[in-house]
Design a protein around this motif. Sequence first.
Motif, short mmCIF file in Angstrom:
data_model
loop_
_atom_site.label_atom_id
_atom_site.label_comp_id
_atom_site.label_asym_id
_atom_site.label_seq_id
_atom_site.Cartn_x
_atom_site.Cartn_y
_atom_site.Cartn_z
N TYR A 169 43.56 61.32 18.87
CA TYR A 169 44.89 60.82 19.18
C TYR A 169 44.91 60.00 20.47
N CYS A 170 43.73 59.68 21.00
CA CYS A 170 43.64 58.83 22.19
C CYS A 170 43.77 57.37 21.78
N THR A 171 44.66 56.65 22.41
CA THR A 171 44.92 55.26 22.04
C THR A 171 44.62 54.33 23.20
N ILE A 172 44.41 53.07 22.86
CA ILE A 172 44.20 52.03 23.87
C ILE A 172 45.43 51.14 23.92
N ARG A 173 45.80 50.69 25.11
CA ARG A 173 47.02 49.93 25.28
C ARG A 173 46.70 48.49 25.67
N LEU A 174 47.74 47.68 25.69
CA LEU A 174 47.58 46.27 26.07
C LEU A 174 47.07 46.14 27.49
N ARG A 175 47.55 46.98 28.39
CA ARG A 175 47.16 46.87 29.80
C ARG A 175 45.66 47.06 29.97
N GLU A 176 45.11 48.05 29.31
CA GLU A 176 43.67 48.29 29.42
C GLU A 176 42.87 47.11 28.84
N GLY A 177 43.38 46.55 27.77
CA GLY A 177 42.71 45.39 27.19
C GLY A 177 42.72 44.19 28.11
N ILE A 178 43.85 43.97 28.80
CA ILE A 178 43.93 42.85 29.74
C ILE A 178 42.97 43.06 30.90
N VAL A 179 42.86 44.29 31.38
CA VAL A 179 41.90 44.58 32.46
C VAL A 179 40.48 44.30 31.99
N ALA A 180 40.15 44.73 30.77
CA ALA A 180 38.81 44.48 30.23
C ALA A 180 38.56 42.99 30.07
N LEU A 181 39.58 42.25 29.61
CA LEU A 181 39.44 40.80 29.45
C LEU A 181 39.22 40.12 30.79
N ALA A 182 40.01 40.51 31.81
CA ALA A 182 39.85 39.90 33.13
C ALA A 182 38.47 40.19 33.71
N THR A 183 38.00 41.43 33.52
CA THR A 183 36.67 41.79 34.02
C THR A 183 35.58 41.00 33.30
N MET A 184 35.72 40.83 32.01
CA MET A 184 34.74 40.08 31.23
C MET A 184 34.68 38.62 31.68
N VAL A 185 35.85 38.02 31.89
CA VAL A 185 35.89 36.62 32.35
C VAL A 185 35.27 36.51 33.74
N PHE A 186 35.58 37.46 34.62
CA PHE A 186 35.00 37.45 35.96
C PHE A 186 33.48 37.54 35.90
N VAL A 187 32.96 38.48 35.11
CA VAL A 187 31.51 38.64 35.01
C VAL A 187 30.87 37.39 34.44
N ALA A 188 31.49 36.79 33.42
CA ALA A 188 30.94 35.58 32.82
C ALA A 188 30.87 34.45 33.85
N ILE A 189 31.95 34.25 34.61
CA ILE A 189 31.95 33.21 35.64
C ILE A 189 30.92 33.52 36.72
N ALA A 190 30.83 34.82 37.10
CA ALA A 190 29.86 35.21 38.12
C ALA A 190 28.43 34.93 37.66
N VAL A 191 28.13 35.22 36.39
CA VAL A 191 26.78 34.98 35.87
C VAL A 191 26.48 33.48 35.84
N ILE A 192 27.46 32.67 35.46
CA ILE A 192 27.27 31.21 35.48
C ILE A 192 26.98 30.74 36.91
N PHE A 193 27.74 31.26 37.86
CA PHE A 193 27.53 30.92 39.27
C PHE A 193 26.14 31.37 39.73
N VAL A 194 25.78 32.61 39.38
CA VAL A 194 24.47 33.15 39.78
C VAL A 194 23.35 32.33 39.15
N ASN A 195 23.52 31.95 37.90
CA ASN A 195 22.50 31.16 37.22
C ASN A 195 22.26 29.84 37.94
N TYR A 196 23.34 29.16 38.29
CA TYR A 196 23.21 27.87 38.98
C TYR A 196 22.52 28.06 40.33
N ASN A 197 22.98 29.03 41.10
CA ASN A 197 22.41 29.24 42.43
C ASN A 197 20.99 29.78 42.37
N ALA A 198 20.64 30.51 41.29
CA ALA A 198 19.25 30.96 41.13
C ALA A 198 18.33 29.76 40.97
#
Length: 892
Positions: A215-244
Amino acid sequence: MSTNGEEDENAMLVEDMNEGKSFVVPFNDKPSEMTYGRRLARFLSSCGCYFKQKEGGPSLDQAWAFFEHYSLPRHFPQTLEKNIRVSIGGRPNLLKAEAGETEPTVLYSVWGTPERELGDFGISVGVYFWLQRVLCGVMFLAGLMSMPNILYFASDEYGQNAGEIGWRTIGSAICTDKEWVPCPTCEEADWTGIFGGASRFATTDDGLVFVFRNYCTIRLREGIVALATMVFVAIAVIFVNYNAGQRAVDLDENEQTTSDYALEVFNPPKDAYDPDEWKEFFEQYGKVDSVTVVLNNEKLVKVLVARRKLAQDIRLMLESGKKFDQTDLESMIETKKFDQTDLESMIEHCKEKKQEKARKLLEKIHELEEKAKELAENKMDVSEVFIIFDTEQGQRTAISELSFPYLKRLSIPADKKYQGTALIVGEAREPNAIRWNDLETTFFGNAVRLVISYILVVICLIFATAVVFVAGIYSAGFAAIAISGMNTIIPYAFRYITDGIEAHTSEGAKEASLYIKVTIFKWINTAIITSYITPFVFTTDQADDKLLTKVSAIFFSELLIVPIIQYLDVWGNFQRHVLGPKAPDQEVMDTKFGGAMLLISLRYCELTKILFLAFYYSAIFPMGFFWAAASLGINYWVDKFCMLRKYGPSPTVGGQVSYLNRFLFLPLLVFFYAFLTVSNYARWPFDNTCGTEETVPSEYVGTHTFIYDEQKWTVMVADNDESVKYCNQDVEPLKVAGLNENNVPEFQDFSRFPPLQRFVDEPFTWMTVEQEQVTSYLAWAFIGLSAYVILFIGYAFFKATVLKLFCSPNKDSSEATNTSFGELSDKFGYIPQVKVGGFRFPFLACEVNAPEEYLAFQDNNAEYPYHKHNLMYDIEWEHQEKEHLFSVINTY
């Protein structure tokens, strides 16, 4: 050795068992400058309970000095004028010393050595430590961004009772709000896992079916947090790749090494033996310092190495204190060879009971000598040529003038050809990174070796999977230990497979091949196997043998157990403290102090494995970001300590591994991160049940008991309770959906992925409205990131292959320095050699017409190091000058 001419008490009297004489090695080490291992050995030896020095016997302290001065990296003190060199931002750089350097040097400080200095050990090494530090920060920030989800999962609002789960899994998606519900239409086959046995499925004695529902459910707020974190990590990896990439360029330009002045000819004419003719051709582009003509004599070299090993076995049979006659030694040095007379004299001094064995070894040596002479009758073709210019500009001019697109190679002007051959040239690898015996390999031969190699890799993967599965049956802790154990053992099996079967022309190429194998294995073994062997409906269960408990145990193991094993260096310490003191002579003792080899590919594998584990389970175990950050931080210092205090001399690997990491594995990490995040949010609540909006049949009303998992359960059903039905919530493709009528696993297709309801015929009836909304956001983000990853990897592949058909492959846009090759502190030549276990120094396989400073090592025990270590003087060849048996280096 003291500076006032008096003998210093810390200088050591060394006895060379090969040449039968003693001398003082000029290493004046103060106790405060010694490793703790050497200090401990000195203390224990003084007690007489560890090692007792015998007259004429090997010196343990000398072996430790060998470890500190030949095996471990050292640099010149900053107080020395010669240590001042090109600096970054006005900061003086440390000047790395050659192994065995007799001038004052000091060990690198583990805590005080700046990160920029680690580039001296290779571009990939310098980039690796920078990546670890930066990605540690990225993981920590991703963990902070995921805190709302961590707090939600740990709350009663989600349905997690902290008292029912372990401390390692608090804040994960483990769900304790669940109960048994009636499922009249459910069939046992739908709940049977890949290894058999129904999961969360039970029947009463009356045949009534019950299943567990979350009966544990996931809400929109948690999904938005996961989406924001995913976008941040993706941008960070792109930045790290360039600087590497920029970091790799900066490290390369900051270090002037032999490869910056050297050119490699990959397709020389087979009979172009004369170095002087090569010099004359290339001097139109700049002054030539040296030329090395490499011959394809691998079989001959292997026979001579085998002969040396047998001679070593005979030498080890000598009676204690027995040495060669001085007349024989002088004769050996003068003739620069080990002839039959020398071996006979060795046997005369062998212990009586071993003389028969020594005679048999001598017979084998004679057989090898005859085989070598037979091989000498064959023509040794030229395989490659190395040209060292006096200036960087000379090298770059030659490469620029002689590099042509592959489609234009048929129309190359005659003045750009050497003896009618259109040369294929490029910047040479570092001398100590070349695998000399693998330079002459064919495409077909390499292909066959690779097929055999990867067949063995698959066998190892199957074996590791079986071990992890069996361990997981008992507990999550055993599974984690099994995974860590396999992650430690199997890579070394891959190492021997790569070394023994495959052929690579450079250590960088070999490490890149090893990196691919081990990374794929560790990703599968650490994260994927655990997910696949655990039934889907156990994803959020809290039991010890369920998924998230196993994952937390793996993180704990990676954080503590793996670094501790690496730090302890059990095998290295066993060699230095147990086998070393028992060695029969100084040379054998020194070989026990060689130190382990740094395999930078395995360190990159550890880095990407930790990231992959965190990304793979980030949606349901967001605390993994903090675990990953802690692991990377600990590994940074453990790796630095091991490199400066444990690892022995290693080849200077170029940028192949870091390039592979940037253009393949880091982008793939982003892909899998997005893929698993959208998959997990679409699969909530991980119980394969859907409501029917129908009340339970009358026979279910009442109290029922049944046995599940060796436990008795009691369930009360009211007449207005809703019955459920089976619905497959696992949208992840290629996962096992169940077993068919023949008990064969059935795999899911891509019909439900990405999980966008508008493109899927089957409705996602288990999803809440908010869950379906956030899943669509994540799915579109996954599509966008997938497109980026495909384009990024595709561009890298296009640039490395197709573009070379139309553009010159060698274009260096960086500015050449004014430093000449002769001004370098470490100017090593391209001298073909082979490193053999059990010997302190490599064997040379080359006619050396060059100063001794061109060697990449200093043997302070030898008056004629070239000849002592050179295989070409082991046998008296007939017509040697005419036959071109060995490679040759000439300096000018």
